[in-house]
Design an enzyme around this catalytic site. Sequence first.
Site, mmCIF file in Angstrom:
data_model
loop_
_atom_site.group_PDB
_atom_site.id
_atom_site.type_symbol
_atom_site.label_atom_id
_atom_site.label_comp_id
_atom_site.label_asym_id
_atom_site.label_seq_id
_atom_site.Cartn_x
_atom_site.Cartn_y
_atom_site.Cartn_z
ATOM 1 N N TYR A 57 -8.403 23.863 7.172
ATOM 2 C CA TYR A 57 -8.026 25.272 7.350
ATOM 3 C C TYR A 57 -8.876 26.061 6.361
ATOM 4 O O TYR A 57 -8.491 26.344 5.235
ATOM 5 C CB TYR A 57 -6.540 25.483 7.085
ATOM 6 C CG TYR A 57 -5.609 24.752 8.030
ATOM 7 C CD1 TYR A 57 -6.078 24.132 9.194
ATOM 8 C CD2 TYR A 57 -4.250 24.674 7.767
ATOM 9 C CE1 TYR A 57 -5.211 23.471 10.050
ATOM 10 C CE2 TYR A 57 -3.376 24.014 8.626
ATOM 11 C CZ TYR A 57 -3.868 23.410 9.754
ATOM 12 O OH TYR A 57 -2.998 22.743 10.600
ATOM 13 N N LEU A 208 6.053 28.728 18.446
ATOM 14 C CA LEU A 208 6.030 30.014 19.150
ATOM 15 C C LEU A 208 4.921 30.061 20.194
ATOM 16 O O LEU A 208 4.576 31.136 20.698
ATOM 17 C CB LEU A 208 5.857 31.166 18.152
ATOM 18 C CG LEU A 208 7.001 31.339 17.146
ATOM 19 C CD1 LEU A 208 6.694 32.490 16.194
ATOM 20 C CD2 LEU A 208 8.320 31.577 17.856
ATOM 21 N N GLY A 211 2.155 32.364 19.524
ATOM 22 C CA GLY A 211 2.584 33.761 19.577
ATOM 23 C C GLY A 211 3.090 34.227 20.924
ATOM 24 O O GLY A 211 3.688 35.304 21.019
ATOM 25 N N LEU A 213 5.551 33.192 22.561
ATOM 26 C CA LEU A 213 7.012 33.258 22.550
ATOM 27 C C LEU A 213 7.549 34.273 21.539
ATOM 28 O O LEU A 213 8.746 34.303 21.268
ATOM 29 C CB LEU A 213 7.595 31.872 22.255
ATOM 30 C CG LEU A 213 7.587 30.896 23.439
ATOM 31 C CD1 LEU A 213 7.845 29.467 22.976
ATOM 32 C CD2 LEU A 213 8.612 31.318 24.492
#
Length: 295
Positions: A57, A208, A211, A213
């Site tokens: 990351y 999610l 995003g 959701l």
Amino acid sequence: MKYRRLGKTDLQVSVIGVGTWQYGGEWGRDFSQGEVTDILHRAGDLGINFIDTAECYGDHLSEMLIGGAISSARQNWIIATKFGHKYHGYLNRSEPRTPTDIVEQLEGSLRALRTDYIDIYQYHSMRNSEFDDMGVRDVLQKAKQAGKIRHIGSSISPNDNTHQTDGATAADVETIQVIYNRLDRKPEEKVLPSCQKQDLGVLARVPLASGLLSGKYRPGVAFPQGDVRHGKPQDQIDEQLREVARIQREEVPSGVSMATWALAWCLRHPAVSCVIPGCKSVEQLETNAAAADLD
């Protein structure tokens, strides 16, 4: 906040964790140390004790920001990171996965996180042949014996990877991280039952659905360049968003945030110990944390 036992690790993890891919710069913006510190300090105030990150990351960037935020209170946190990728630029990674590579990545993660141990060190979307590499397993066991890692996990891909799930106990893997959300229930078929049978802790990632959701988007939405969702087939996104609208209309209680409900939905499955949504702000973090009250 509520807590659950993370499988046979016996760690007590908050049911809501913090996913940190976004801090590596691949969600359309960069984060300052101050922003990450504010988010993680608020997470601690809310009782959240679990952080998930990875070496790729950014080039250990997410780990460095986390280390800068929590090193003075390291004992209050359960940190999970990963190995098996190297960041070279936006969505550009290589896959250094020899035993020597793993040793170098582990040392880099320890430095970035400003810690002398990692609670859960996870295979990161490794191929099955790499998961079975006895040289890598030996390196991980030596790191455990040296106290540099406490537990071994596997972040599996695809999310129906039964080879790595079913083979977890033999590989001394104690946790499985898997994509699981209301739009993608594939793990319910084989992966989650296997985790329950072996007493493996389950970390639900992408809860999610990147995003979708959250309830913020409608069919036809165009994600800009620099957003990881940019370039995905529009018809697939629109189909998913129509399903989200149906779910919101028929399943989400009145007055409850779609995002909060979606996280709590994941926690209804008895195999799941913790969900690890990302967050870009203190406000998003607080919305995520509220899901513990619905569980």
